[in-house]
Design a protein around this motif. Structure first.
Motif, PDB file in Angstrom:
ATOM      1  N   ASP A 155       0.808  -1.218   0.000  1.00  0.00           N
ATOM      2  CA  ASP A 155       0.000   0.000   0.000  1.00  0.00           C
ATOM      3  C   ASP A 155       0.841   1.269   0.000  1.00  0.00           C
ATOM      4  O   ASP A 155       0.343   2.346  -0.331  1.00  0.00           O
ATOM      5  CB  ASP A 155      -0.928   0.027   1.229  1.00  0.00           C
ATOM      6  CG  ASP A 155      -2.022  -1.029   1.151  1.00  0.00           C
ATOM      7  OD1 ASP A 155      -2.681  -1.103   0.107  1.00  0.00           O
ATOM      8  OD2 ASP A 155      -2.209  -1.758   2.131  1.00  0.00           O
ATOM      9  N   ILE A 156       2.094   1.162   0.407  1.00  0.00           N
ATOM     10  CA  ILE A 156       2.970   2.332   0.454  1.00  0.00           C
ATOM     11  C   ILE A 156       4.314   2.025  -0.189  1.00  0.00           C
ATOM     12  O   ILE A 156       4.720   0.868  -0.307  1.00  0.00           O
ATOM     13  CB  ILE A 156       3.208   2.824   1.897  1.00  0.00           C
ATOM     14  CG1 ILE A 156       4.011   1.795   2.703  1.00  0.00           C
ATOM     15  CG2 ILE A 156       1.888   3.164   2.597  1.00  0.00           C
ATOM     16  CD1 ILE A 156       4.533   2.319   4.041  1.00  0.00           C
ATOM     17  N   VAL A 157       4.999   3.097  -0.598  1.00  0.00           N
ATOM     18  CA  VAL A 157       6.417   3.048  -0.943  1.00  0.00           C
ATOM     19  C   VAL A 157       7.104   3.964   0.061  1.00  0.00           C
ATOM     20  O   VAL A 157       6.602   5.057   0.340  1.00  0.00           O
ATOM     21  CB  VAL A 157       6.678   3.558  -2.363  1.00  0.00           C
ATOM     22  CG1 VAL A 157       8.157   3.417  -2.711  1.00  0.00           C
ATOM     23  CG2 VAL A 157       5.827   2.815  -3.373  1.00  0.00           C
ATOM     24  N   TYR A 158       8.230   3.530   0.622  1.00  0.00           N
ATOM     25  CA  TYR A 158       8.846   4.360   1.650  1.00  0.00           C
ATOM     26  C   TYR A 158      10.372   4.328   1.582  1.00  0.00           C
ATOM     27  O   TYR A 158      10.976   3.427   0.996  1.00  0.00           O
ATOM     28  CB  TYR A 158       8.375   3.947   3.045  1.00  0.00           C
ATOM     29  CG  TYR A 158       8.938   2.639   3.549  1.00  0.00           C
ATOM     30  CD1 TYR A 158      10.032   2.627   4.413  1.00  0.00           C
ATOM     31  CD2 TYR A 158       8.382   1.407   3.170  1.00  0.00           C
ATOM     32  CE1 TYR A 158      10.551   1.425   4.883  1.00  0.00           C
ATOM     33  CE2 TYR A 158       8.898   0.216   3.636  1.00  0.00           C
ATOM     34  CZ  TYR A 158       9.980   0.231   4.492  1.00  0.00           C
ATOM     35  OH  TYR A 158      10.492  -0.958   4.949  1.00  0.00           O
ATOM     36  N   SER A 159      10.950   5.343   2.192  1.00  0.00           N
ATOM     37  CA  SER A 159      12.401   5.457   2.314  1.00  0.00           C
ATOM     38  C   SER A 159      12.715   5.963   3.709  1.00  0.00           C
ATOM     39  O   SER A 159      12.018   6.840   4.228  1.00  0.00           O
ATOM     40  CB  SER A 159      12.930   6.443   1.265  1.00  0.00           C
ATOM     41  OG  SER A 159      14.264   6.830   1.545  1.00  0.00           O
TER      42      SER A 159
END
Length: 221
Positions: free
Chosen positions: A84-88
């Protein structure tokens, strides 16, 4: 911006939706954690929500400070294991904080988190930041005061950053068990102060911080 109560029973202003209506397609939220502790890194997370369905999954997403540690961990595990998300996540060490100063470190860690996310999705075109404007980035941005309470993506970023840093400090406590990092996460509690008085400083302490300066030069026992 218009408020809407979602099924997680938290209220978020629809910043992301409003920006999409203005023509921005890839909007991320950014938050940092760890400015105040006497030890350990400062960390930041940048996240983009890929699926609007996330808002109705009833995860209880909110400002990380308003959640219990157990609830933060539960939400974190669900978010990072799904799509559901892309993160760094970015980190600046205590030694680097001492070298460049907390204000510069805060700016740098936010910038690094955004740049890390941009490498993953490339099309990132707007950044919502909790409480700060990020210097020297070419992407459009908006500073949102108390953004972790108002903006869905920033609230998620606050959880990702907080849990990542807490886990780091828990691992650090295995190397330096005498300081109790697993409990206070490096913040200036009485327990932490007493441990420094008894055992001296370790390499993860921020020597430039005023409460730590008086112990600087005191070797770890």
């Amino acid at each position: 911006m218009k408020n809407q109560k979602n099924k997680t029973e938290n209220i978020f202003e629809e910043y992301e939706k409003a920006l999409c209506e203005k023509g921005f397609s890839f909007v991320c939220g950014v938050d940092e954690v760890g400015r105040g502790p006497w030890a350990g890194p400062i960390m930041a997370a940048a996240i983009m929500v890929k699926s609007e369905k996330l808002k109705v999954k009833n995860l209880g997403i909110a400002d990380s400070k308003k959640l219990t540690e157990k609830k933060r961990e539960e939400i974190f595990d669900i978010l990072v294991s799904g799509d559901d998300i892309v993160y760094s996540v970015a980190s600046i060490s205590a030694k680097e904080i001492d070298k460049i100063g907390l204000g510069v470190a805060n700016q740098l860690v936010l910038k690094k988190a955004v740049e890390g996310l941009k490498l993953k999705i490339k099309e990132l075109d707007f950044v919502l930041v909790d409480g700060f404007e990020i210097k020297d980035i070419s992407i459009s941005q908006e500073k949102v005061i108390k953004g972790d309470q108002k903006v869905f993506s920033i609230a998620i970023a606050s959880i990702i950053a907080k849990v990542t840093r807490d886990r780091y400090m828990i691992e650090l406590s295995k190397e330096f068990p005498q300081y109790g990092f697993e409990d206070h996460k490096g913040y200036g509690t009485k327990k932490h102060q007493m441990a420094i008085e008894e055992y001296g400083l370790c390499p993860e302490h921020r020597l430039s911080f005023e409460p730590i300066k008086k112990f600087n030069g005191q070797k770890q026992k």
